[in-house]
Write an enzyme that holds these catalytic residues in place. Structure first.
Site: not given
Ligand SMILES: Cc1cc2nc3c(=O)[nH]c(=O)nc-3n(C[C@H](O)[C@H](O)[C@H](O)COP(=O)(O)OP(=O)(O)OC[C@H]3O[C@@H](n4cnc5c(N)ncnc54)[C@H](O)[C@@H]3O)c2cc1C
Length: 319
Positions: A255
């Site tokens: 997280h």
């Molecule tokens: C193993 C795991 C289990 C989890 N389980 C839960 C759960 O059960 N419940 C819950 O509420 N939360 C869970 N989480 C947390 C939740 O997934 C994250 O808080 C949430 O996805 C964050 O969203 P975000 O949009 O900030 O980032 P992300 O979802 O990480 O999205 C970022 C995106 O940007 C892309 N990206 C990054 N760098 C680049 C680049 N240089 N060029 C192009 N694309 C890029 C990545 O590929 C990704 O698709 C979990 C996380 C993980 C890793």
């Protein structure tokens, strides 16, 4: 790989495709949604970040901001694992025929162990009744993976005995870490320094929390189905040993937030309340990295809400 700037305005991006470096120009603005690890990495690679770091790596500074990559917050968790007296999911998921059976059950009926969450039960609790709200999240997993086969993912090899785990993670730890690039190469992973348990308060509440797990395990309803505690095990009883164990075995519950945190004050934040990067034009960050602080529970729903709200702000500002 990088955001392109003309002066202080973001005008597009540079990216790699099939080994070739290409650029794309933004019609209106650039929106960065790389997540809490990659958004600060991309800002730093683009010259937006701590000036000493950028200078040391030879990256021209477009806009200095010490907060980019700083203030990393994460929930840290630990499992206490028990050998039970009743069968758990281990007995179904360990043998190859069991894996096949639950696989077919899921594919054909969309039911069975593979249709369940990793955590079969959960909740929140306070380590001190005087607290106004819970400071720990509780998890219960009806399987255990203490003895993984070498070379296999632990999750694929449940233990041969009926095991289960009671786990927990802290809700609002005060420790702060950071994410800083190691080089100007976008293919190099940034250095993630979690800094977990770097404050006395985080240690104190975690110590109280792991003691609470043992209280739960000692309750009559649980005690009568427990043969023994496997991890950390009955020899770990003193505060010093419990602390050593939680420092050694605990880990991220995935997280991470706040590495491009939102706030009105440019000296303490990366983006303003409309998610625009302070000091620059045409650039927003919309993902979990903008959380001013971590939320108490799992971060996915709040991240989705951030995306929704961010999209609304983008549309409003186009009018
Ligand atoms: C193993 C795991 C289990 C989890 N389980 C839960 C759960 O059960 N419940 C819950 O509420 N939360 C869970 N989480 C947390 C939740 O997934 C994250 O808080 C949430 O996805 C964050 O969203 P975000 O949009 O900030 O980032 P992300 O979802 O990480 O999205 C970022 C995106 O940007 C892309 N990206 C990054 N760098 C680049 C680049 N240089 N060029 C192009 N694309 C890029 C990545 O590929 C990704 O698709 C979990 C996380 C993980 C890793």
């Amino acid at each position: 790989t990088r955001i392109l700037f003309e002066g202080k305005r973001a005008v597009g991006i540079e990216y790699l495709q099939n080994g070739e470096t290409k650029t794309a120009r933004a019609g209106r603005e650039v929106i960065l949604s790389g997540g809490s690890i990659n958004s600060p990495q991309l800002l730093q690679l683009s010259g937006v970040g701590p000036s000493a770091l950028l200078g040391a790596l030879g990256i021209p500074v477009v806009h200095a901001n010490e907060n980019v990559g700083a203030n990393l917050q994460d929930h840290v968790g630990i499992n206490y694992t028990f050998k039970g007296l009743l069968p758990t999911l281990n007995q179904i998921l360990r043998p190859w025929w069991g894996k096949l059976m639950v696989g077919m059950q899921y594919v054909l009926l969309r039911s069975g162990p593979l249709s369940l969450s990793m955590n079969n039960a959960g909740g929140f609790f306070r380590t001190d009744p005087a607290l106004s709200r819970p400071n720990m999240q509780l998890y219960f997993q009806a399987f255990s993976t203490v003895i993984p086969k070498s070379g296999e993912r632990p999750i694929l090899t449940p233990d041969p005995w009926p095991g289960f785990s009671i786990g927990l993670s802290n809700c609002r730890p005060s420790s702060r870490g950071e994410i800083m690039i190691r080089s100007a190469n976008p293919r190099d992973y940034p250095k993630i320094v979690a800094n977990a348990f770097s404050t006395e308060a985080d240690i104190t509440e975690m110590l109280a929390a792991v003691k609470f797990i043992r209280k739960i395990a000692a309750m009559p309803a649980m005690a009568e189905i427990i043969e023994e505690e496997v991890l950390p095990g009955p020899s770990i009883t003193s505060d010093a040993d419990l602390i050593q164990d939680l420092r050694k075995r605990s880990g991220t519950v995935y997280h991470p937030v706040s590495t491009c945190r939102m706030g009105p004050d440019a000296a303490r934040a990366v983006v303003d309340p409309r998610l625009r990067v302070h000091g620059l034009a045409g650039l927003r960050v919309i993902d979990a990295s903008i959380f001013p602080d971590n939320i108490t529970g799992n971060t996915n729903a709040a991240s989705i809400m951030t995306g929704w709200k961010g999209a609304e702000l983008v549309l409003e500002d186009q009018k």
